[in-house]
Design a protein around this motif. Structure first.
Motif, PDB file in Angstrom:
ATOM      1  N   GLU A   1       7.873  12.605   2.177  1.00 48.38           N
ATOM      2  CA  GLU A   1       6.900  12.030   3.104  1.00 48.38           C
ATOM      3  C   GLU A   1       6.298  10.725   2.578  1.00 48.38           C
ATOM      4  O   GLU A   1       5.303  10.248   3.118  1.00 48.38           O
ATOM      5  N   ASP A   2       6.879  10.157   1.535  1.00 51.76           N
ATOM      6  CA  ASP A   2       6.332   8.935   0.946  1.00 51.76           C
ATOM      7  C   ASP A   2       6.872   7.695   1.642  1.00 51.76           C
ATOM      8  O   ASP A   2       8.001   7.680   2.147  1.00 51.76           O
TER       9      ASP A   2
ATOM     10  N   ARG B   1       1.475   5.281   0.193  1.00 50.97           N
ATOM     11  CA  ARG B   1       0.856   6.451   0.816  1.00 50.97           C
ATOM     12  C   ARG B   1       0.257   7.338  -0.270  1.00 50.97           C
ATOM     13  O   ARG B   1       0.921   7.726  -1.217  1.00 50.97           O
TER      14      ARG B   1
ATOM     15  N   THR C   1       4.017   0.408   2.513  1.00 53.50           N
ATOM     16  CA  THR C   1       3.928  -0.785   3.353  1.00 53.50           C
ATOM     17  C   THR C   1       3.851  -2.003   2.440  1.00 53.50           C
ATOM     18  O   THR C   1       3.123  -2.001   1.444  1.00 53.50           O
TER      19      THR C   1
ATOM     20  N   ALA D   1       0.488   8.071  -6.737  1.00 51.34           N
ATOM     21  CA  ALA D   1       0.574   6.799  -6.023  1.00 51.34           C
ATOM     22  C   ALA D   1       0.672   5.632  -6.998  1.00 51.34           C
ATOM     23  O   ALA D   1       1.387   4.655  -6.749  1.00 51.34           O
TER      24      ALA D   1
ATOM     25  N   ASP E   1     -11.420   3.941   0.723  1.00 49.97           N
ATOM     26  CA  ASP E   1     -10.011   3.700   0.446  1.00 49.97           C
ATOM     27  C   ASP E   1      -9.903   2.559  -0.563  1.00 49.97           C
ATOM     28  O   ASP E   1     -10.828   1.738  -0.706  1.00 49.97           O
TER      29      ASP E   1
ATOM     30  N   ASP F   1       0.854  -1.180   0.000  1.00 46.03           N
ATOM     31  CA  ASP F   1       0.000   0.000   0.000  1.00 46.03           C
ATOM     32  C   ASP F   1       0.893   1.234   0.000  1.00 46.03           C
ATOM     33  O   ASP F   1       1.735   1.405   0.898  1.00 46.03           O
TER      34      ASP F   1
END
Length: 335
Positions: free
Chosen positions: A182-183, A137, A186, A143, A299, A135
């Protein structure tokens, strides 16, 4: 003034809705003019020629708005097609059996063009089937680009990395140049062997082992996601015949109802995951999350169900990949 309606409609709706707004504007012009002439029939201010001119201006301006709406919808349809082709190239639907393990996938994106921040892939390697789910961010095209970079790094290193922890380090190194300040990403890596599954978890939701109960396989020591100096440890767990492994993104575990309560991974999830066919399980889990979230997901969501069929030796066996024919292809559907 009456042209404002069709112009506003053309910016959001299609050509049919815009044409309907033009018709209403013309009808309102004629009706208003006739009503004024009846109310003040002696004033002599009513002019059929002026009314006809107003209608002609509305029709010409409205026609331009209809044309603009048609061009916009055509461009959006083309963008959706390109986005879908790009997504299918990165997120290949899983409906196969590899070395005695059956895999099935489902993906839903909340993005208008189907480009989201969830990713997954399956690789047949000398070490056995290796699976990636992750996943990124954020959402949208940015993304999606990071998803493509992560999946590409996995395909590049899945066969050459002798250990899962090495593969995680390879992913972290390969995508570091694509990450913003800030990326992060996961990821959960899984490797299947007869009777067990090996896991490396970098900040991702723990998978569920579905048997007599739904048991989360959480790592003993959590690791940071990719991009934040991950230091994961290898985790081994039993996965025998009659058990299934559910891998998912936080679109399932963090689906929230109107009160903000997240979806509990309880017996309802286990019941959905125990349906006879794997695609049925995934559709049931999607329906469970959607219903809990009030009818629409907030999401992106990726689900992968894995089920060992037999204890075929991995890595040095036949290396066969068999497409399922008993409805397993149904999970390949995209929004």
């Amino acid at each position: 003034m009456l042209l404002i309606g069709p112009v506003l409609v053309s910016a959001r709706k299609g050509p049919k809705a815009t044409a309907g707004a033009v018709i209403w504007s013309v009808a309102l012009t004629v009706t208003w003019s006739v009503a004024l002439s009846v109310a003040d029939r002696h004033s002599g201010e009513f002019s059929p020629a002026a009314v006809a001119l107003d209608c002609l201006v509305l029709i010409m301006g409205g026609g331009t708005a209809v044309y603009g709406a048609r061009r916009r919808t055509e461009r959006e349809a083309e963008l959706r097609h390109v986005a879908q082709r790009s997504r299918d190239a990165v997120l290949r639907p899983l409906a196969a059996e590899v070395d005695g393990v059956v895999f099935s996938s489902l993906y839903r994106s909340v993005s208008e063009f189907g480009l989201g921040g969830d990713l997954y892939d399956l690789a047949h390697t000398p070490h056995g089937p290796r699976l990636l789910i992750g996943d990124v961010r954020g959402h949208g095209p940015e993304a999606a680009m990071l998803c493509a970079a992560t999946v590409g790094a996995f395909r590049e290193g899945a066969c050459g990395s002798p250990a899962l922890a090495d593969l995680a380090a390879h992913l972290d190194a390969r995508i570091s140049g694509d990450l913003g300040p800030e990326d992060f990403v996961t990821v959960l890596l899984a490797e299947f062997a007869p009777g067990e599954v090996r896991l490396v978890n970098c900040g991702h939701p723990a998978p569920l082992r579905i048997g007599l109960r739904a048991e989360p396989l959480a790592p003993s020591r959590p690791s940071a996601p990719l991009g934040l100096d991950p230091r994961p440890q290898l985790q081994r767990a039993r996965l025998g015949a009659g058990e299934r492994l559910l891998l998912f993104t936080d679109g399932l575990s963090e689906a929230r109802d109107a009160q903000g309560t997240m979806l509990p991974l309880d017996d309802r999830v286990r019941e959905a995951a125990c349906l006879p066919l794997l695609p049925e399980c995934l559709e049931a889990l999607l329906s469970l999350a959607t219903t809990h979230a009030g009818g629409s997901l907030q999401d992106d969501l990726a689900l992968i169900m894995c089920e060992p069929r037999c204890a075929t030796p991995t890595g040095h066996g036949t290396g066969r990949t068999i497409a399922l024919s008993s409805g397993a292809g149904a999970d390949a559907r995209h929004p």
